[in-house]
Scaffold this active site. Structure first.
Site, mmCIF file in Angstrom:
data_model
loop_
_atom_site.group_PDB
_atom_site.id
_atom_site.type_symbol
_atom_site.label_atom_id
_atom_site.label_comp_id
_atom_site.label_asym_id
_atom_site.label_seq_id
_atom_site.Cartn_x
_atom_site.Cartn_y
_atom_site.Cartn_z
ATOM 1 N NE ARG A 84 -2.621 -1.217 3.411
ATOM 2 C CZ ARG A 84 -3.570 -0.557 4.441
ATOM 3 N NH1 ARG A 84 -4.485 -0.999 4.977
ATOM 4 N NH2 ARG A 84 -3.202 -0.809 5.926
ATOM 5 C CG ASP A 101 -4.493 1.697 8.189
ATOM 6 O OD1 ASP A 101 -3.732 1.442 8.986
ATOM 7 O OD2 ASP A 101 -5.386 0.982 7.879
ATOM 8 C CG ASP A 151 -1.744 -0.901 12.289
ATOM 9 O OD1 ASP A 151 -1.349 -1.545 11.705
ATOM 10 O OD2 ASP A 151 -2.720 -1.127 12.718
ATOM 11 C CG ASP A 203 -3.543 -7.140 17.992
ATOM 12 O OD1 ASP A 203 -3.763 -8.435 17.654
ATOM 13 O OD2 ASP A 203 -4.269 -6.563 17.287
ATOM 14 N NE ARG A 242 1.975 -4.761 14.170
ATOM 15 C CZ ARG A 242 1.433 -3.954 13.547
ATOM 16 N NH1 ARG A 242 1.827 -3.064 13.908
ATOM 17 N NH2 ARG A 242 0.407 -4.300 12.047
#
Length: 530
Positions: A283, A357, A355, A444, A339
């Site tokens: 992205r 976004d 993130d 997470d 991550r």
């Protein structure tokens, strides 16, 4: 309530060899574990010879009880349990003098259910950490010797970062929506070279006595392995303020106006930065916009972009110039666990996992950083979630509904210590990381399980913001209906791996009152909120 006591005075087979004043072990190990598995307490009778403070038989009974989660009741207060000078056995074992054996039934009945659960959990934790395998036993011996002669622990393992070359474009502008802080001074934008967190501040001045003061409630490794990066930093320089007034770290704040509070970190570590770690997958436009929004962010050391896609960035992609290093890291495979790899490119203790976004303002990020500095052993972030027990299905559920209660903070926008990245990648059970890869989900939740398991503390949610996604961005994986079903499965699987539910509920939330309140520059008093 029915209380059952099992006492066997005869052995079904030949008892194990033991010392003259020691109670012998009866039966096979499997038979003893079967009984202990349905027991709350396990009686461990110390040898009759008071000069014999430990024996193989007593240690075997102790370890078998801890292995299955039973609480050892050691009869004889002259016994010395393994590593008694380093491990607080009182959190997992009950020791009773032999003359008080007639009171034993009443003593055990007086223990609350919550304390019973905590002791059983701590006992199992001690067994897993220090005595479960040959490797853990050997590591425990080395750690004990190292602690006794005050040798610092080896640095944590770091993951080498294979950088992807990229070219910067024009100087990034500042998004008006992100930096809409009015006349609020969030802190200095770094113009000097990035400042890494000091790695060795205490070294040989750190003694075993500090362990008990520093980690008053933390279980496990922080008792026996004191030299973790989570140790609070003592002021390296201090100036004496006069007789009877103690000392104050140089650079620490002395009160004053709200503007002074906003413009300086102060505290025991008056100079500190954080690293943004941003996970991304194909992205590019969303990523470039997110990076540009970081321009002008105070106390930012660098940005580490974890490139999770097997395809490299486009050749004609121009990365924004935000005045700080942007390190693009190549990964071997597409995994959400990437991550939390402890990349060697991360040179600060504080990590802001975010993130690509995520949509956060600078003042929100700065406030989260300030709160984390006051609670360095916790996850501090923005979106809160909680777990709940499904009575009908007798299982745990993941809940994202708005609530004043939470037990998790999503790491799509959260601060945590780099040491937890090491624990997640190299210490946490591999089965958890495998499930994260299988579902491409739940990393997470796994991090929240890990931190709550280590600290026995809940995370901290900051600000009143409930959502942090950027408007207009392509849909993320979390919008799929199967996303929540997978997270239900993850929670229940993680509980099986840990043997209990480590997540803790809290209704505590830190709101950015000072950041929202415009204080006159001439104010010279501090504000105290009760």
């Amino acid at each position: 309530m029915l209380y059952q006591v099992l006492v066997e005075f005869t052995c079904k087979n030949q008892p194990k060899l033991s010392l003259p004043t020691e109670w012998a072990l009866c039966g096979e190990r499997e038979d003893r574990l079967e009984v202990l598995n349905v027991s709350t307490f396990a009686l461990v009778i110390s040898p009759g010879d008071v000069q014999l403070v430990a024996s193989a038989g007593c240690s075997m009974r102790l370890f078998e009880a801890l292995e299955v989660g039973a609480i050892p009741v050691v009869l004889g207060d002259h016994s010395k349990l393994p590593y008694h000078h380093l491990i607080r056995w009182s959190e997992a074992v009950i020791m009773v003098p032999k003359p008080r054996i007639t009171e034993l039934h009443f003593l055990l009945r007086s223990i609350s259910d919550n304390d019973l659960l905590a002791m059983r959990r701590q006992g199992r934790f001690l067994w897993e950490t220090y005595f479960s395998t040959s490797e853990s036993i050997f590591s425990t011996i080395l750690a004990s010797v190292r602690t006794s002669i005050q040798i610092p622990a080896a640095p944590i393992r770091e993951e080498p970062a294979q950088e992807i070359p990229h070219k910067a474009g024009k100087l990034a502008g500042t998004d008006a929506n992100m930096a809409d802080n009015g006349d609020l001074d969030l802190g200095p934008v770094e113009v000097e070279p990035p400042y890494a967190s000091p790695r060795f501040l205490r070294n040989f001045t750190y003694t075993a006595a500090d362990v008990y003061r520093t980690w008053n409630r933390a279980p496990g490794p922080f008792h026996l392995f004191p030299h973790t990066p989570l140790d609070p930093v003592l002021p390296s320089e201090a100036k004496f303020l006069g007789s009877g007034t103690g000392f104050r770290p140089i650079g620490g704040g002395s009160g004053g106006s709200g503007k002074e509070f906003q413009a300086a970190l102060g505290g025991n570590v008056p100079r500190e930065q954080f690293t943004v770690v941003m996970l991304t997958y194909e992205r590019e436009e969303v990523l470039m916009n997110s990076l540009e929004r970081l321009n002008g962010l105070p106390y930012l050391n660098k940005v580490v972009v974890v490139w999770n896609s097997p395809k490299p960035p486009s050749d004609d992609l121009l990365w924004p110039d935000i005045g700080l290093p942007i390190v693009v890291v190549h990964t071997e495979k597409n995994s959400l666990n990437n991550r939390f790899l402890p990349w060697d490119a991360v040179e600060t203790e504080a990590i802001l996992s975010i993130d690509d976004d995520a949509h956060l303002r600078h003042d929100e990020i700065m406030f989260g950083f300030r709160v984390w500095r006051e609670a360095r052993d916790r996850i501090v972030g923005f979106p809160g979630r909680f777990h709940a027990w499904d009575v009908n299905h007798q299982s745990w559920l993941y809940n994202s509904n708005y609530s004043c209660e939470l037990s998790m903070v999503l790491t799509g926008a959260a601060f945590f210590h780099k040491y937890y990245a090491y624990l997640y990648s190299y210490v946490m059970p591999q089965a958890i990381r495998d499930m994260v890869d299988e579902y491409i989900n739940c990393e997470d939740i796994a991090m929240n399980f890990l931190v709550s398991h280590i600290t026995r503390k809940p995370p901290i949610k900051v600000t009143s913001r409930w959502t942090f996604r950027c408007p207009g961005c392509p849909q993320a994986l979390s919008h799929d209906d199967s996303h929540f079903h997978e997270r239900h499965k993850c929670i229940n699987f993680f509980v099986k791996v840990y043997g209990y539910m480590p997540l803790l509920y809290t209704q505590f939330r830190v709101d950015s009152v000072l950041f929202k309140t415009r204080l006159p520059h001439d104010k010279t008093k501090c504000f105290k909120f009760i």
